[in-house]
Write a protein that holds these residues in place. Structure first.
Motif, mmCIF file in Angstrom:
data_model
loop_
_atom_site.group_PDB
_atom_site.id
_atom_site.type_symbol
_atom_site.label_atom_id
_atom_site.label_comp_id
_atom_site.label_asym_id
_atom_site.label_seq_id
_atom_site.Cartn_x
_atom_site.Cartn_y
_atom_site.Cartn_z
ATOM 1 N N PRO A 174 -2.766 -13.733 13.246
ATOM 2 C CA PRO A 174 -3.101 -12.660 14.184
ATOM 3 C C PRO A 174 -3.697 -11.448 13.470
ATOM 4 N N SER A 175 -4.377 -10.640 14.219
ATOM 5 C CA SER A 175 -4.972 -9.429 13.659
ATOM 6 C C SER A 175 -3.904 -8.588 12.962
ATOM 7 N N GLY A 176 -4.223 -8.152 11.746
ATOM 8 C CA GLY A 176 -3.305 -7.306 10.999
ATOM 9 C C GLY A 176 -2.258 -8.053 10.206
ATOM 10 N N CYS A 177 -2.327 -9.387 10.185
ATOM 11 C CA CYS A 177 -1.294 -10.163 9.470
ATOM 12 C C CYS A 177 -1.530 -10.177 7.964
ATOM 13 N N GLY A 178 -2.734 -9.799 7.531
ATOM 14 C CA GLY A 178 -2.997 -9.723 6.099
ATOM 15 C C GLY A 178 -4.041 -10.706 5.573
ATOM 16 N N LYS A 179 -4.848 -11.273 6.446
ATOM 17 C CA LYS A 179 -5.861 -12.247 6.021
ATOM 18 C C LYS A 179 -6.833 -11.642 5.000
ATOM 19 N N SER A 180 -7.433 -10.509 5.377
ATOM 20 C CA SER A 180 -8.421 -9.890 4.476
ATOM 21 C C SER A 180 -7.759 -9.433 3.189
ATOM 22 N N THR A 181 -6.526 -8.952 3.307
ATOM 23 C CA THR A 181 -5.825 -8.493 2.108
ATOM 24 C C THR A 181 -5.587 -9.664 1.155
ATOM 25 N N VAL A 231 -3.603 0.247 -3.493
ATOM 26 C CA VAL A 231 -2.959 -1.012 -3.108
ATOM 27 C C VAL A 231 -2.518 -1.702 -4.392
ATOM 28 N N ILE A 280 2.364 -5.386 2.559
ATOM 29 C CA ILE A 280 1.333 -6.037 3.399
ATOM 30 C C ILE A 280 1.457 -7.560 3.268
ATOM 31 N N HIS A 309 -11.000 -15.918 12.101
ATOM 32 C CA HIS A 309 -10.274 -15.303 13.208
ATOM 33 C C HIS A 309 -9.748 -16.302 14.224
ATOM 34 N N GLU A 311 -14.428 -13.738 7.357
ATOM 35 C CA GLU A 311 -14.879 -13.936 8.731
ATOM 36 C C GLU A 311 -16.311 -14.476 8.788
ATOM 37 N N ALA A 342 0.856 -1.196 0.000
ATOM 38 C CA ALA A 342 0.000 0.000 0.000
ATOM 39 C C ALA A 342 0.884 1.235 0.000
HETATM 40 N N1 LIG Z 1 -5.429 0.016 1.806
HETATM 41 C C1 LIG Z 1 -4.533 -0.061 2.772
HETATM 42 N N2 LIG Z 1 -3.660 0.919 2.976
HETATM 43 C C2 LIG Z 1 -2.733 0.864 3.953
HETATM 44 N N3 LIG Z 1 -2.601 -0.190 4.773
HETATM 45 C C3 LIG Z 1 -3.440 -1.199 4.625
HETATM 46 C C4 LIG Z 1 -4.451 -1.211 3.610
HETATM 47 N N4 LIG Z 1 -5.135 -2.370 3.700
HETATM 48 C C5 LIG Z 1 -4.584 -3.048 4.716
HETATM 49 N N5 LIG Z 1 -3.583 -2.357 5.267
HETATM 50 C C6 LIG Z 1 -2.734 -2.784 6.389
HETATM 51 O O1 LIG Z 1 -2.300 -4.084 6.127
HETATM 52 C C7 LIG Z 1 -2.287 -4.850 7.303
HETATM 53 C C8 LIG Z 1 -3.126 -6.094 7.106
HETATM 54 O O2 LIG Z 1 -4.493 -5.752 7.019
HETATM 55 P P1 LIG Z 1 -5.639 -6.839 6.909
HETATM 56 O O3 LIG Z 1 -6.944 -6.139 7.044
HETATM 57 O O4 LIG Z 1 -5.417 -7.632 5.680
HETATM 58 O O5 LIG Z 1 -5.327 -7.738 8.183
HETATM 59 P P2 LIG Z 1 -6.208 -8.857 8.853
HETATM 60 O O6 LIG Z 1 -5.288 -9.981 9.153
HETATM 61 O O7 LIG Z 1 -7.394 -9.175 8.012
HETATM 62 O O8 LIG Z 1 -6.648 -8.139 10.183
HETATM 63 P P3 LIG Z 1 -7.936 -8.370 11.125
HETATM 64 O O9 LIG Z 1 -7.893 -9.793 11.574
HETATM 65 O O10 LIG Z 1 -7.711 -7.425 12.250
HETATM 66 O O11 LIG Z 1 -9.153 -8.054 10.291
HETATM 67 C C9 LIG Z 1 -2.803 -3.949 8.416
HETATM 68 O O12 LIG Z 1 -1.702 -3.432 9.102
HETATM 69 C C10 LIG Z 1 -3.535 -2.864 7.685
HETATM 70 O O13 LIG Z 1 -3.481 -1.665 8.369
#
Ligand SMILES: Nc1ncnc2c1ncn2[C@@H]1O[C@H](COP(=O)(O)OP(=O)(O)OP(=O)(O)O)[C@@H](O)[C@H]1O
Length: 400
Positions: A147-154, A167, A128, A310, A277, A118
């Motif tokens: 873990p939260s923020g590891c990039g699952k949704s991405t 992105v 990411i 999660h 999720e 990103a």
């Molecule tokens: N468009 C974006 N711009 C900047 N940073 C981003 C963007 N999308 C995601 N991130 C960052 O990338 C990292 C991973 O985000 P993501 O939402 O994929 O994590 P996650 O594992 O799904 O988290 P959670 O379990 O908390 O939903 C996070 O630090 C988030 O802030």
């Protein structure tokens, strides 16, 4: 039990030989760290901007063709029992029937050397996802955990071609081994939030959605029948005439709302289903109900399911066929979910007795727990061992 003998052959990811670290015009430090783990993973960069669901102009979509992977075919009556070990012996055995359909007609989704970044940071881009590899197969549910923020949704969004602006993505995402666009109705994505008309009953909502989504050439009676069949598949017959409801008027339960959302997306019988999720906000019984319905549907329809999850209970975890465990945007483990315990034990992190295995995996790779230094070190160790583990396992199957 000798689960290995009964397991269908699961191709394990076999990393390609490391490629050149950077290409002219591509600064390696734009995309990812050059730490030890990254070096071990051989993080190479290849630009495939706009791919896979984007322009596709430089890669005209070839015909849909199954990949040359070995999959269980047309077994209709057999079933498999797989147990999940938690250190105290086997815990609830999960029956996994094989697909009732020919799974080789489905979609094998694979990704190789996938990087997502990103805008931001000193270098102008913040990584990411860092060089991920993996695949999802027809008739199976692949869980993306971490873990939260590891990039699952991405990762889920990248695979589904839903990354937002700002992105960027590099690497290969392949459908049946080829770069191609998915045709309309081939894939569906269920978001975390249930966006439903609160005044409609469950049946009305699903029928309404069927009349809008199903092809115009399909008769109204056939569309209604599809809606009813889908309601049955998701176990919603009992709630079919209940109003969905909202914060003003109590309606169906949270688990039922999730299943209605899934119903709407599977009306077209997509070959590929993405779930963000699917169990968020649900208790463990409701979570099990939702995921078991999805797993059954995947088997019956030969559907490929990829779900970001999660913190599943032991029972829910036992329903997953594959696991992609992420930490800091890297793959810590990719392979059969039933083998994760063995991997962690071999890596020096055995699951304590009576502990939920998924809690143990997440705790081990979560920097927010315990001593940060120890945890970061353990993640590095796991990533390195993971690569060795995968290279040495089942070399007969590759995705190329
Ligand atoms: N468009 C974006 N711009 C900047 N940073 C981003 C963007 N999308 C995601 N991130 C960052 O990338 C990292 C991973 O985000 P993501 O939402 O994929 O994590 P996650 O594992 O799904 O988290 P959670 O379990 O908390 O939903 C996070 O630090 C988030 O802030």
């Amino acid at each position: 039990m000798a689960s290995e003998q009964l397991l269908p052959a699961v191709p394990r990811w076999r990393p390609s030989p490391p490629r050149e670290q950077s290409r002219p015009g591509h600064a390696a430090d734009d995309e990812g760290p050059s730490d030890t783990a990254s070096d071990v993973l051989g993080g190479s960069l290849r630009s495939t901007d706009g791919f896979p669901f984007g322009s596709g102009s430089s890669f005209p979509p070839p015909p849909f063709a199954p990949m040359p992977v070995t999959l269980p075919r047309s077994r209709t009556s057999s079933s498999l029992e797989i147990s999940v070990e938690n250190g105290a012996g086997a815990v609830p055995a999960v029956v996994r029937e094989t697909s009732l359909r020919r799974v080789d007609q489905g979609v094998v989704l694979s990704w190789e050397d996938l990087w997502v970044s990103a805008a931001g940071g000193k270098a102008g881009r913040v990584p990411i996802l860092r060089g991920l590899n993996g695949y999802a197969r027809p008739g199976e549910v692949l869980a993306i955990m971490g873990p939260s923020g590891c990039g699952k949704s991405t990762l889920l969004d990248a695979l589904a071609g839903r990354l937002g602006s700002g992105v960027s993505q590099k690497g290969d995402i392949l459908i049946n081994g080829r770069r191609q666009k998915l045709s309309y109705g081939t894939s569906a994505y269920v978001t975390q939030d249930d966006v439903l008309m609160t005044t409609l009953t469950v049946r009305e909502a699903v029928r309404y959605s069927a009349s809008l989504q199903l092809p115009s050439g399909m008769s109204a009676a056939a569309k209604r029948e599809r809606a009813e069949e889908t309601l049955r598949e998701m176990g919603l017959e009992g709630a079919a005439d209940t109003r969905i409801g909202g914060w003003m008027h109590k309606g169906i339960s949270g688990g039922q709302r999730r299943r209605v959302s899934i119903c709407m997306e599977i009306l077209t019988r997509p070959a590929l289903l993405f779930l963000d999720e699917p169990t968020s906000g649900l208790d463990s019984a409701a979570s099990f109900h939702v995921v078991s319905r999805i797993a059954r549907l995947a088997r019956r329809e030969g559907m490929t399911v990829v779900a970001a999850v999660h913190q599943p209970s032991t029972e829910v975890y036992g329903l997953f066929h594959g696991l992609c465990l992420l930490a800091y945007g890297k793959t810590v483990f990719f392979g059969p979910a039933a083998e994760t315990n063995q991997f962690f034990a071999l890596s020096g992190f055995p699951c304590p007795s009576l502990m939920n295995p998924s809690d143990h995996f997440l705790r081990t790779v979560n920097k927010d727990f315990d001593n940060v230094t120890t945890s970061v070190q353990s993640i590095r160790t796991l990533i390195i061992i993971s690569e060795i583990f995968l290279v040495n396992s089942i070399p007969n199957h590759t995705l190329h």
